[in-house]
Design a protein around this motif. Structure first.
Motif, PDB file in Angstrom:
ATOM      1  N   LEU A   1      57.570  47.579 -29.556  1.00  0.00           N
ATOM      2  CA  LEU A   1      56.726  48.021 -28.449  1.00  0.00           C
ATOM      3  C   LEU A   1      56.172  46.772 -27.778  1.00  0.00           C
ATOM      4  O   LEU A   1      55.524  45.955 -28.428  1.00  0.00           O
ATOM      5  CB  LEU A   1      55.557  48.858 -28.964  1.00  0.00           C
ATOM      6  CG  LEU A   1      55.845  50.306 -29.336  1.00  0.00           C
ATOM      7  CD1 LEU A   1      54.605  50.920 -29.957  1.00  0.00           C
ATOM      8  CD2 LEU A   1      56.250  51.085 -28.113  1.00  0.00           C
ATOM      9  N   GLY A   2      56.469  46.617 -26.493  1.00  0.00           N
ATOM     10  CA  GLY A   2      55.989  45.449 -25.762  1.00  0.00           C
ATOM     11  C   GLY A   2      55.112  45.867 -24.605  1.00  0.00           C
ATOM     12  O   GLY A   2      54.894  47.055 -24.359  1.00  0.00           O
TER      13      GLY A   2
ATOM     14  N   LEU B   1      52.691  29.365 -26.326  1.00  0.00           N
ATOM     15  CA  LEU B   1      52.527  29.382 -27.780  1.00  0.00           C
ATOM     16  C   LEU B   1      52.838  30.777 -28.296  1.00  0.00           C
ATOM     17  O   LEU B   1      52.621  31.769 -27.602  1.00  0.00           O
ATOM     18  CB  LEU B   1      51.091  29.031 -28.169  1.00  0.00           C
ATOM     19  CG  LEU B   1      50.589  27.635 -27.814  1.00  0.00           C
ATOM     20  CD1 LEU B   1      49.095  27.540 -28.078  1.00  0.00           C
ATOM     21  CD2 LEU B   1      51.334  26.586 -28.611  1.00  0.00           C
ATOM     22  N   SER B   2      53.306  30.843 -29.524  1.00  0.00           N
ATOM     23  CA  SER B   2      53.491  32.161 -30.131  1.00  0.00           C
ATOM     24  C   SER B   2      53.149  32.093 -31.614  1.00  0.00           C
ATOM     25  O   SER B   2      53.358  31.066 -32.270  1.00  0.00           O
ATOM     26  CB  SER B   2      54.925  32.656 -29.941  1.00  0.00           C
ATOM     27  OG  SER B   2      55.797  31.929 -30.746  1.00  0.00           O
ATOM     28  N   VAL B   3      52.607  33.162 -32.095  1.00  0.00           N
ATOM     29  CA  VAL B   3      52.302  33.288 -33.530  1.00  0.00           C
ATOM     30  C   VAL B   3      52.919  34.601 -34.005  1.00  0.00           C
ATOM     31  O   VAL B   3      52.692  35.660 -33.391  1.00  0.00           O
ATOM     32  CB  VAL B   3      50.779  33.320 -33.781  1.00  0.00           C
ATOM     33  CG1 VAL B   3      50.494  33.446 -35.270  1.00  0.00           C
ATOM     34  CG2 VAL B   3      50.121  32.085 -33.220  1.00  0.00           C
TER      35      VAL B   3
ATOM     36  N   LEU C   1      52.073  37.448 -31.323  1.00  0.00           N
ATOM     37  CA  LEU C   1      51.081  37.148 -30.286  1.00  0.00           C
ATOM     38  C   LEU C   1      51.650  36.006 -29.446  1.00  0.00           C
ATOM     39  O   LEU C   1      51.944  34.931 -29.973  1.00  0.00           O
ATOM     40  CB  LEU C   1      49.756  36.727 -30.916  1.00  0.00           C
ATOM     41  CG  LEU C   1      48.698  36.246 -29.935  1.00  0.00           C
ATOM     42  CD1 LEU C   1      48.223  37.367 -29.027  1.00  0.00           C
ATOM     43  CD2 LEU C   1      47.506  35.623 -30.672  1.00  0.00           C
ATOM     44  N   THR C   2      51.832  36.257 -28.188  1.00  0.00           N
ATOM     45  CA  THR C   2      52.380  35.244 -27.292  1.00  0.00           C
ATOM     46  C   THR C   2      51.325  34.830 -26.283  1.00  0.00           C
ATOM     47  O   THR C   2      50.715  35.677 -25.634  1.00  0.00           O
ATOM     48  CB  THR C   2      53.606  35.798 -26.536  1.00  0.00           C
ATOM     49  OG1 THR C   2      54.539  36.303 -27.474  1.00  0.00           O
ATOM     50  CG2 THR C   2      54.267  34.725 -25.706  1.00  0.00           C
ATOM     51  N   LEU C   3      51.105  33.549 -26.195  1.00  0.00           N
ATOM     52  CA  LEU C   3      50.195  33.004 -25.175  1.00  0.00           C
ATOM     53  C   LEU C   3      51.057  32.274 -24.170  1.00  0.00           C
ATOM     54  O   LEU C   3      51.510  31.153 -24.408  1.00  0.00           O
ATOM     55  CB  LEU C   3      49.172  32.061 -25.808  1.00  0.00           C
ATOM     56  CG  LEU C   3      48.369  32.641 -26.963  1.00  0.00           C
ATOM     57  CD1 LEU C   3      47.473  31.572 -27.578  1.00  0.00           C
ATOM     58  CD2 LEU C   3      47.531  33.822 -26.489  1.00  0.00           C
TER      59      LEU C   3
ATOM     60  N   LEU D   1      50.770  41.002 -26.957  1.00  0.00           N
ATOM     61  CA  LEU D   1      51.025  41.335 -28.355  1.00  0.00           C
ATOM     62  C   LEU D   1      52.222  42.285 -28.411  1.00  0.00           C
ATOM     63  O   LEU D   1      52.265  43.279 -27.683  1.00  0.00           O
ATOM     64  CB  LEU D   1      49.785  42.019 -28.958  1.00  0.00           C
ATOM     65  CG  LEU D   1      49.787  42.188 -30.476  1.00  0.00           C
ATOM     66  CD1 LEU D   1      49.773  40.842 -31.183  1.00  0.00           C
ATOM     67  CD2 LEU D   1      48.571  43.019 -30.909  1.00  0.00           C
ATOM     68  N   THR D   2      53.162  41.944 -29.258  1.00  0.00           N
ATOM     69  CA  THR D   2      54.356  42.777 -29.396  1.00  0.00           C
ATOM     70  C   THR D   2      54.500  43.181 -30.855  1.00  0.00           C
ATOM     71  O   THR D   2      54.282  42.369 -31.756  1.00  0.00           O
ATOM     72  CB  THR D   2      55.608  41.984 -28.964  1.00  0.00           C
ATOM     73  OG1 THR D   2      55.382  41.442 -27.679  1.00  0.00           O
ATOM     74  CG2 THR D   2      56.844  42.867 -28.940  1.00  0.00           C
TER      75      THR D   2
END
Lengths: 317, 800
Positions: free
Chosen positions: B269-270, B734-736, B752-754, B794-795
């Motif tokens: 889900l994006g 950035l991504s976590v 979490l993608t910034l 957030l995906t």
């Protein structure tokens, strides 16, 4: 059978595209400071016409750099004074003299405006070159030569006055809401081709104006009857708020509308067609830059011939 | 740089009565000359006294899907070669016991012992890195210095998934832009710009079918759903002879075949879209399927609030895989995607409806021959269609365009014999182009007065030749032909721009034929075990070009095939590079130079205005181009850390006699500096961190330098093409990723993608507005529109 003109459609598509962009991307728009290079040289710009029974009229101006500002003062500085402007029909050559429109009586300007394509009754006034020694005759070719004082540049061009256009068959209105209407026209194109058309619109006491996309070529409807909508365009540029207003597309109930329906030469058609695209492409990311086609050798602009009929309609309240 | 007057034997022939015969004569002569000759030399069974054939397939241990382009090494025989696109390999060996070592990107390296005392068939399964069972196993890494091809990049799908992207929408094409020599043209351009080329010069294949428009949402996202993909391979130069008809690069994307043993579900889900993919066996170990779908829900959530416009896209990937005995496989795959946009003027009668999308269908049969060869027979159908329906009161207009291809190709890979691995094949494609068909009523079917029919074909042979331990050569020759077929009306235009006469060609009549050879050569010389010098020369032709007069790429840009008037684009490329791999550490450093010269590029004339009633090929001008530059990259691919730094310094020029006063001008994609940095860091099994940084010199733009007044309208005047450079593009993301399981089976991922962390206002497009009034002064002002500011998203992904 309806007629579809790419010019009108593309203009709408620009508005549509911008509308979407504003909705979707409005929050991410900001002014951009770009240091554009100065032009290597500025150009001389001609807007001149010769019409049946009417003397030639020529406006001669300079172009302005991208960073220049157009104000009442700089507007007058754009006109080129003292140029030697000659028009020849092959047997007679006349030299035009320079006149400022607001030095002529108002009744004369209003009367002339019915017959002259140049916006003589415009505000602010303009300088133009003309003569009383020559009037246009349909079928004749007229050459233009302009010698600029203090410059080596000589501008040259020629044009041939077309025959009279067949008038519009009919004009009618389609209500949009309680106060606004759309104005539509029907026209039966004669079998001769090529024929190029242009119309100008005068609403009430305003001067004649040129809506964008007001030139039509009969290549794709030759000999057939077409219908098309007529836009008022921007007529009174003086006082126009560029930041708030979009060009109007509809008329008010009660308006009196006068239309000059004209046949023009091919060079003039290409000039007005590319000019419309050049202006609309500035604000349209989906369009590329368009260079306006000019028939002025050594400069920019147009030396054209026009043969018009005037028709009108009073829109009911 | 001077112009090069080089012609590689490109032939042209105008049609006559025997046009069809001409086409078949060309095909026949070339096929007979190359294919049969090649088979005669190399295809004589290869067997000799005491020699046996080792045939095999490299597969994923868990799903049993074939792994394309794995590296196979027969240690004792000192043979290293590359498996085929379906994991296939075959090699002639003397009797004995051999160690076969197999490496594939993203998989654990594996060595197996095989006794070869008769013809043997093996299936070698590799374990994905993420599912490694024992810590001591060695992870496969691409050793750049070993490969002969200097510009091939195979990116594991798993790596692509970890690269931070806008809205958390994983996108292989966006991820590939991190590589040196590969650029994007902006935030909303669907394609790739490789070594100064244009996006249309990149051949994009999805299971062998051409994808003409790889973008959704006007190019913001690619059409490739990562859940449906098996592999992504990019050739950014030194293109093998089996590919053709594009100058710059090849992006070969393959769909998942479907797990032959277990049912698997994955999805996510994006912010923009949701996706779901299901795969599994139809018959265990005999047949499998894969279905993956994706859809945006912007219109479903906000449709009733947004009365003026709505938008959505969806796509569906499907594939079936059948094993027909030990040596045959049959694949059937398809892609169906569609974008839909609707706009209605808030207080008016004007409304527009714009659908567009791609469809592809591929049927492929592979067969492992008894003589060790591998036969691939492929049929593809692909179509790209776009239309626009405009309505305003009584006036209704439909404009529709499409491209439709029907293609057949046969490829044959010979068994590895001696130091040669030879591939050969033929292909034939029929294209139908219908640009800007036009109808005046929406219920009227648009007429297609300017349809163009085209037949193109190719025959190729290529050889991976290991001359010794140090020298490796990949050479290839591709011979192509292209025929513009009737029906067609050729208009003759007068000086006033109007047609005064026309020539009509009947159905099937050959109007124009172009043909020519396209040699390719790549050489690698190993200085030692860790260093090599590589060089390549490539000559290639492109028979279709995309022309656009817009600052942005749109689905309505036109593909123009070569024709009576339009000649094929051609390119000659030279490239040279030095590559060094680490001894103990898994790093690789490369430094390369390239030079390209291009002929017969197309641009619109300066005074071009769109006109649906006019064939655009009459509004085109032809010119040449030149691009050259330096590419450098540093890559570290450790177990827990992946680092990729790429830098390109390049120049990209165009010469058109009829544009810019005949003076050269920079290409729209001229980008002096292009830097990309990618860092992926794994912290245990649960945590992954990604960082990307990109910097690129701003694109060029054609802007007016003067204005003049006509009837109180300010009219722009352009004095030069691409005379200005926009501000540079740069951004950091950035991504976590946090991974966890619910029960043992349900694998979950929260990403979490910034995006654009420091909120750089990069330019999507600029536009010019007239401001002010007569009292204070009227002036022109530029405005920039930025597409993506700082975007935290957030995906949620799941897999079971």
């Amino acid at each position: 059978m309806g007629m579809w003109s790419c010019e009108g459609f593309c203009f709408r598509f620009v508005v549509c595209g911008l509308g979407v962009c504003l909705v979707v991307l409005g929050g991410c728009q900001k002014p951009l400071e770009l240091r554009l290079p100065d032009p290597e040289r500025l150009h001389y710009v001609v807007e001149g016409y010769i019409e049946p029974g009417v003397p030639p009229v020529v406006v001669l101006m300079r172009s302005m750099g991208f960073r220049d500002t157009l104000s009442m003062q700089t507007y007058y500085e754009l006109f080129v004074h003292g140029a030697v402007v000659r028009v020849s029909d092959g047997s007679q050559t006349v030299t035009l003299r320079e006149i400022r429109t607001d030095t002529l009586p108002g009744w004369l300007l209003s009367g002339l405006q019915q017959f002259v394509t140049l916006p003589l009754d415009s505000v602010p006034p303009l300088y133009f070159y003309t003569t009383v020694d020559m009037v246009g005759v349909p079928g004749r070719t007229y050459s233009l030569e302009v010698v600029i004082p203090g410059d080596t540049v000589v501008l040259r061009s020629w044009t041939r006055i077309p025959g009279a256009p067949r008038p519009l068959d009919s004009l009618w209105v389609v209500p949009v809401n309680d106060s606004m209407v759309e104005l539509w026209a029907r026209f039966a194109d004669p079998p001769e081709t090529p024929q190029y058309y242009r119309y100008m619109v005068k609403r009430n006491w305003e001067p004649f104006c040129d809506p964008l996309g007001n030139v039509i070529e009969d290549r794709y409807f030759n000999g057939r009857t077409i219908t098309f909508d007529i836009n008022p365009g921007i007529c009174n540029i003086y006082g126009y708020d560029f930041e708030e207003e979009l060009p109007p597309t509809k008329f008010f109930r009660g308006d009196t509308v006068v239309i000059r329906w004209c046949r023009i030469d091919g060079a003039q058609y290409r000039f007005w067609l590319t000019l419309g695209f050049a202006i609309s492409s500035l604000s349209n990311p989906f369009a590329g830059p368009v260079r306006v086609e000019s028939n002025i050798e050594g400069g920019l602009g147009i030396w054209g011939s026009t043969h018009c009929v005037v028709q009108g309609i009073r829109i009911p309240e | 740089m001077g112009r090069i007057g080089l012609d590689m034997g490109l032939g042209e022939r105008t049609g006559g009565r025997s046009g069809v015969e001409v086409v078949f004569w060309v095909v026949g002569r070339v096929v007979l000359g190359l294919i049969v000759g090649c088979w005669g030399l190399l295809g004589q069974g290869g067997s000799g006294v005491g020699r046996y054939l080792l045939r095999g397939v490299v597969v994923d241990s868990f799903s049993r899907e074939a792994l394309p382009f794995a590296q196979v090494e027969v240690v004792e025989a000192k043979k290293v070669f590359q498996a085929g696109p379906y994991g296939n390999f075959s090699v002639w060996l003397r009797g004995g016991v051999y160690t076969v070592r197999v490496r594939a990107v993203g998989y654990v390296e594996r060595a197996v012992r095989v006794e070869v005392n008769r013809d043997v068939v093996v299936q070698i399964g590799l374990v994905p890195v993420q599912r490694r069972l024992r810590a001591v196993e060695v992870r496969s890494r691409r050793r750049s210095s070993e490969e002969v091809s200097m510009s091939k990049i195979r990116v594991p799908i798993r790596t692509l998934r970890e690269i931070p992207v806008a809205f958390g929408e994983q996108d292989p094409i966006r991820a590939l832009r991190m590589l040196p020599g590969v650029q994007s043209a902006g935030d909303a351009t669907p394609g790739l710009v490789v070594r100064g080329g244009t996006p249309d010069q990149v051949l994009i294949l999805l299971d062998e079918a051409v994808v003409y428009n790889p973008g959704h949402l006007f190019g913001l996202f690619s059409v490739f759903n990562p859940d449906a993909l098996h592999s992504v391979t990019l050739f950014r130069g030194g293109i093998p002879a089996r590919y053709g008809n594009r100058l710059s690069a090849v992006l070969d994307v393959r769909m998942r075949e479907g797990n032959l043993r277990k049912y698997r579900v994955r999805g996510g889900l994006g912010l923009i879209s949701s996706r779901l993919a299901v795969e599994g066996p139809l018959v265990r170990d005999r047949a499998s399927f894969m279905v993956a779908g994706r859809r945006t829900y912007f219109d479903l959530l906000f449709g009733k609030y947004l009365k003026t416009f709505t938008y959505n896209f969806y796509d569906l990937n499907m594939k079936m895989n059948f094993r027909l005995g030990e040596s045959m496989r049959f694949y059937l795959s398809g892609y169906f995607g569609r974008d839909q946009f609707y706009f209605k003027e808030p207080e008016g009668s004007f409304q527009v409806w714009m659908p567009w999308g791609n469809q592809t269908v591929t049927a492929r049969m592979t067969r492992m021959m008894k003589g060790g060869g591998f036969l691939l027979t492929t049929l593809t159908y692909n179509e790209f269609r776009s239309s626009m329906e405009v309505e305003e009161r009584s006036l209704q207009v439909v404009i529709a365009s499409y491209i439709r291809d029907l293609s057949a190709r046969v490829d044959y890979q010979f068994a590895q014999r001696g130091s040669h691995l030879v591939r050969s094949g033929v292909s034939l494609t029929h294209h139908t182009f219908s640009p800007l068909a036009f109808a005046l009523q929406t219920d009227e079917k648009p007429s297609h007065p300017r349809k163009k029919y085209v037949l193109d074909g190719a025959v190729y042979v290529e050889d991976e030749w290991q001359v010794g331990r140090r020298l490796g050569i990949e050479w290839g020759l591709r011979y192509t032909f292209f025929a513009h077929l009737g029906p067609y009306v050729h208009y003759l235009y007068g000086g006033d721009g109007r047609p005064y006469d026309s020539v009509e060609y009947g159905w099937g009549r050959v109007i124009r034929v172009y043909h020519g050879g396209e040699p390719r050569l790549s050489v690698r010389y190993r200085l030692d075990s860790f260093q090599s010098v590589k060089g390549s020369v490539m000559y290639i032709q492109q028979y279709l070009q995309l022309v656009s007069n817009s600052a942005l790429t749109t689905p309505f840009d036109l593909w123009i095939p070569s024709s009576l008037l339009v000649k094929p684009a051609r390119m000659l490329e030279f490239a040279l590079s030095y590559v060094r791999d680490g001894f103990r550490l898994p790093y690789s450093v490369s430094l390369g130079l390239y030079y390209r010269y291009l002929w017969n590029l197309l641009e619109f004339k300066d005074n071009y205005v769109p006109d649906v009633n006019h064939d655009p090929e009459y509004s085109l001008v032809r010119g040449t181009g030149e691009s050259y530059g330096l590419e450098a990259s540093v890559e570290y691919d450790g177990d827990w850390l992946t680092l990729l730094v790429g830098y390109t310094l390049s120049w990209n020029w165009r010469y058109f006699p009829e544009l810019n006063g005949g003076r050269r001008f920079p290409s729209r994609y001229d980008r002096r500096h292009d830097l990309s940095v990618l860092v992926l860091w794994k912290l245990g099994w649960r945590w992954r961190f990604g960082l990307t940084f990109v910097y690129g010199t701003g694109n060029t733009a054609t802007l007016p330098t003067e204005f003049y007044l006509i009837r109180f309208m300010l009219v722009p005047h352009y004095t030069a093409r691409n005379n200005f450079r926009l501000p540079p593009y740069h951004r950091m993301d950035l991504s976590v990723t946090y991974r966890f399981r619910i029960a043992k089976k349900y694998m979950q991922e929260l990403i979490l993608t910034l995006y654009n962390v420091y909120n750089r206002q990069n330019i999507f497009f600029i536009w010019l507005s007239t401001r002010g009034d007569w009292q204070t002064g009227i002036y022109q002002k530029f405005y920039q529109v930025t597409l993506f500011p700082f975007l935290p998203t957030l995906t949620w992904n799941f897999r079971f």
